[in-house]
Scaffold this active site. Structure first.
Site, PDB file in Angstrom:
ATOM      1  N   ASP A 180       0.862  -1.180   0.000  1.00 39.14           N
ATOM      2  CA  ASP A 180       0.000   0.000   0.000  1.00 39.14           C
ATOM      3  C   ASP A 180       0.901   1.234   0.000  1.00 39.14           C
ATOM      4  O   ASP A 180       2.107   1.124   0.184  1.00 39.14           O
ATOM      5  CB  ASP A 180      -0.930   0.009   1.213  1.00 39.14           C
ATOM      6  CG  ASP A 180      -0.175  -0.286   2.493  1.00 39.14           C
ATOM      7  OD1 ASP A 180       1.026   0.036   2.575  1.00 39.14           O
ATOM      8  OD2 ASP A 180      -0.785  -0.839   3.424  1.00 39.14           O
ATOM      9  N   ASP A 233       1.546   5.059   1.488  1.00 36.96           N
ATOM     10  CA  ASP A 233       1.236   6.095   2.468  1.00 36.96           C
ATOM     11  C   ASP A 233       1.833   7.401   1.977  1.00 36.96           C
ATOM     12  O   ASP A 233       2.922   7.426   1.416  1.00 36.96           O
ATOM     13  CB  ASP A 233       1.854   5.756   3.827  1.00 36.96           C
ATOM     14  CG  ASP A 233       1.367   4.406   4.336  1.00 36.96           C
ATOM     15  OD1 ASP A 233       0.151   4.160   4.262  1.00 36.96           O
ATOM     16  OD2 ASP A 233       2.198   3.593   4.790  1.00 36.96           O
ATOM     17  N   ASP A 267      10.084   4.749  12.862  1.00 40.48           N
ATOM     18  CA  ASP A 267      10.801   3.743  13.647  1.00 40.48           C
ATOM     19  C   ASP A 267      12.200   3.398  13.143  1.00 40.48           C
ATOM     20  O   ASP A 267      13.165   3.437  13.903  1.00 40.48           O
ATOM     21  CB  ASP A 267       9.941   2.480  13.825  1.00 40.48           C
ATOM     22  CG  ASP A 267       9.231   2.035  12.550  1.00 40.48           C
ATOM     23  OD1 ASP A 267       9.539   2.588  11.472  1.00 40.48           O
ATOM     24  OD2 ASP A 267       8.381   1.132  12.633  1.00 40.48           O
TER      25      ASP A 267
END
Ligand code: ATP
Ligand code: MG
Length: 451
Positions: A74, A76, A148
């Site tokens: 996907d 983002d 992260d």
């Protein structure tokens, strides 16, 4: 406090605490990710935002995966427009999320998730440093700092095909290293799920977890107890359905992360038969995911927990409990233990129980029972499950083979199979059945084993 207030009033943004002042701007000639490889819908979202004077990038997993040679799941998008500003620019867009506000922009069947650059500071944390809410907006540089891993902080501008890289993520990916942005201990404390993400992404991308990021995991694994059960369930599901479950679980075990996380792994990975069963289930799942076949979470959880159910059920029967109620009691007991840590949804729990509950019915090869079983809506899944048990050596191979033959046979052959069923304790009922069924072959339609 005062600084925070000043910043709010004057909208001054704090300098990021560890993003290098000047990011690398890597041209397509160096990184090789072309516009044509990313979703046209995500490009359109970026273009619209940029046309209105905002910054907009494709970020996160998609760019990382493309660089590593995988096709992205996907896309983002990250922008400096606020969620309200984003929503105003698109016809079909809605703001979602409580913890983090993001905008879903719908375009045909595809949804692009658009998030506003976030400030790393001002996040509300609990007593152990876990971030609870974080909706203050920041600059691009700040946004990179709260991500992260360095490989997840790559910002791709699809219009110029440039990657903005503040943390040497492209180089880390080339060197096959998964590195945490900032101090790993602090970052794990803020969000313990990052430890699981590290293991999952390293396994998926074939990366080595950087020693500084790896070292604290064993000690800090206990913090996962602090994570809400629903979030843990989502993350474990991602891990198990990643197509790399075998590698992930192997690595989790090495890192000492399976303890308390999946109580089932604690117990069963120490028992050879159970272990074989679980690895087989995980291997099968990986193979299905890689072949783009559907995988059901209920099947997987049923498999992972079956050795435990099976062991406890046998214990109860050995203690003199009748088989049936004791199977159902055992199922509830085993699921209740898991529920303390993983929010297995009610629907999935129901499906799991159904799969387990059908297993003993494969032992009954007489009378109408086999006919009823093959017509059960979950027969196909239960039958796959039976195969897994046979493969793992839990039941004789010929039992599974018998059901293969029975499911595929015509009426005469089925009667024949029932006669020859050498099932211990279940006498073939051919005398009663043969005369009644034979004349009318079309009475029972050929079952569709795929149903
Ligand atoms: P995949 O979609 O393949 O599972 P992903 O990295 O895209 O991997 P998402 O959950 O879609 O994972 O997250 C998108 C991006 O958001 C990540 O690439 C990362 O930059 C950031 N992110 C996600 N979870 C966290 C987290 N727990 N802490 C910090 N940043 C995160
Ligand atoms: Mg993603």
């Amino acid at each position: 406090m005062i600084r925070k207030l000043l910043r709010r009033v004057f909208n001054i943004r704090a300098a990021p605490f560890s993003a290098s002042a000047e990011p690398a701007r890597i041209p397509v000639s160096q990184h090789g990710v072309h516009r044509g490889q990313v979703s046209p819908k995500a490009i359109k979202v970026c273009a619209t935002l940029q046309d209105h004077g905002y910054q907009a990038f494709i970020v996160g997993g998609a760019i990382r995966d493309l660089l590593a040679g995988f096709s992205p799941k996907d896309h983002d998008v990250a922008t400096n427009a606020t969620p309200e500003e984003v929503r105003a620019l698109f016809r079909r867009a809605r703001i979602i999320g409580r913890r983090f506000k993001i905008v879903h922009v719908m375009n045909g069947l595809e949804t692009t998730e658009v998030s506003t650059f976030r400030a790393a500071q001002d996040a509300e944390t609990d007593s152990r440093g876990r971030v609870l809410a974080d909706n203050s907006y920041g600059s691009l540089a700040e946004d990179t700092v709260r991500r992260d891993f360095t490989v997840n902080a790559l910002y791709y501008d699809p219009l110029t095909e440039t990657i903005v890289d503040y943390h040497h993520g492209v180089a880390d990916l080339q060197q096959k290293t998964l590195r945490v942005i900032g101090d790993p201990r602090t970052r794990y404390r803020e969000d313990p799920v990052r430890m699981l993400r590290a293991v999952r992404l390293a396994a998926k991308l074939g990366l080595i977890i950087d020693p500084a990021a790896r070292a604290p995991i064993r000690d800090m694994a206990i913090l996962l107890e602090n994570v809400p059960a629903a979030r843990l369930f989502d993350e474990i599901l991602k891990l198990l359905m990643s197509g790399n479950a075998v590698r992930c679980i192997g690595q989790l075990r090495e890192e000492g992360l399976h303890h308390g996380l999946l109580p089932l792994l604690d117990i069963v990975l120490d028992q050879p038969i159970a272990e074989r069963f679980i690895w087989l289930a995980l291997e099968n799942t990986d193979a299905r995911v890689r072949a783009d076949k559907p995988v059901s979470p209920s099947f997987l959880f049923a498999a992972l927990l079956w050795p435990e159910v099976s062991r406890k059920w046998k214990e109860r029967q050995a203690a003199g409990d009748p088989p049936y109620p004791s199977l159902f009691d055992t199922m509830d007991e085993v699921l209740a233990v898991q529920a303390q840590r993983l929010a297995i949804t009610r629907r999935i729990a129901g499906d799991i129980k159904e799969l387990w509950g059908l297993q003993p019915r494969f032992d009954k090869r007489m009378g109408r029972a086999p006919y009823r079983l093959i017509e059960h809506p979950r027969f196909r899944a239960a039958w796959d499950f039976l195969h897994l048990r046979a493969q793992a050596g839990g039941i004789p191979e010929d039992l599974a083979a018998w059901w293969d033959s029975f499911a595929h046979a015509n009426q005469d052959k089925r009667e024949e199979l029932l006669r020859t069923a050498s099932d211990s304790g279940t006498a073939p009922a051919h005398k009663r059945r043969r005369s009644r069924r034979k004349p009318n072959k079309s009475a029972t339609p050929e079952p569709n084993p795929a149903s």
